[in-house]
Design a protein around this motif. Structure first.
Motif: not given
Length: 311
Positions: A243-271
């Motif tokens: 669970a890396g959270f550096d795809a977040h739009l605020a992260d300084p090291l990359a540019q995938l631009r995910w939002r917090t709710e995207d991490f909730a979505w992928i967690t729910a789908r894996l569950c």
């Protein structure tokens, strides 16, 4: 059943130089987020130290000895351009591995529905004999091999949604036919690996390169079309998450631009898939995430879902 949380004060003993993105404050922010009263139901554990026998599932003794010997008595030792050690780094790295193994044991025993391990240093870039990308030992890969060997499982899945390709996990599981590895990651981006044609010795490696600025909608479509159908077909008996959270739009090291709710979505789908295939067994371990506020919010969203589904 409920959700377990493994952490330890020793993770703060791994200290990187000032200005380094993989800093002690990452865990401070994550732990502060999980101290909110809505997380009162988490069952909290201290991460134990993994011994050499555990590490040998993925690393040779010569490499373990090299890492132990590299730990400085004071200050820092630089292993490569990005990876540093301080006094306390070996204990922290061993406890990161030990925490994920302990979480696997608790979930496999049915004592918990699922688990999250808030540890550092991360692990998914450490190759068989090479520390890199802030990582010393292949934490999740070692836990996958532990689950396979100790419980006699026929299939374990590792899903890595860190923004950087999990080159270390790929290297460590390349020859393991019982483990299937999925990595979604920004491409092009360091470390430059993770092409779709990197399939492993048994066609059990699945890389999903995502273009910079592609956003959460593209990620969701990729998982629905290219990850979840394969997971359903392979029917793993345990799902491990890097669970890396550096795809977040605020992260300084990359540019995938995910939002917090995207991490909730992928967690729910894996569950969802874990409920279908493996009695809800999910063990998640912290990897990247370098904007402190975004990391805290994303960890909270991730664990919120785990608690809801693990109840």
């Amino acid at each position: 059943m409920t959700t377990g949380l493994w952490t330890h004060e020793a993770f703060s003993g791994h200290v990187t130089p000032p200005g380094h993105p993989e800093q002690v404050a990452r865990l401070t922010y994550a732990e502060r987020a999980l101290s909110d009263e809505r997380f009162a139901g988490l069952v909290r554990f201290q991460a134990p130290i993994a011994d050499d026998a555990a590490l040998l599932r993925c690393h040779p003794q010569s490499y373990i000895d090299h890492i132990v010997a590299a730990e400085p008595a004071t200050g820092w030792r630089q292993l490569d351009a990005d990876t540093h050690m301080s006094p306390g780094s070996v204990e922290a790295a061993r406890r990161a591995v030990g925490g994920v193994i302990a979480a696997v044991d608790a979930v496999m025993a049915g004592d918990l529905g699922n688990a999250f391990v808030a540890a550092r240093p991360p692990g998914h870039h450490a190759e068989r004999e090479t520390p890199m990308g802030f990582c010393l030992f292949g934490t999740v890969a070692i836990a996958a091999k532990h689950a396979l060997d100790h419980y006699g499982l026929s299939r374990v899945a590792v899903v890595d949604f860190d923004v950087h390709h999990g080159n270390g996990t790929q290297d460590l599981l390349w020859d393991e036919p019982r483990a299937v590895f999925f990595s979604s990651h920004q491409s092009p981006l360091w470390p430059g690996t993770g092409a779709e044609d990197e399939r492993g010795a048994h066609d059990t490696i699945f890389n999903i390169p995502l273009e910079p600025d592609s956003g959460g909608a593209t990620m969701r479509a990729a998982y629905e079309g290219r990850v979840f159908p394969v997971l359903r077909a392979l029917k793993p008996e345990l799902i491990l998450i890097s669970a890396g959270f550096d795809a977040h739009l605020a992260d300084p090291l990359a540019q995938l631009r995910w939002r917090t709710e995207d991490f909730a979505w992928i967690t729910a789908r894996l569950c969802d898939l874990a409920d279908e295939m493996c009695q809800g067994r999910v063990v998640s371990a912290l990897e990247g995430g370098y904007d402190l506020d975004a990391l805290a919010a994303s960890v909270a969203a991730h664990v919120d879902v785990l608690m809801e589904r693990g109840a």
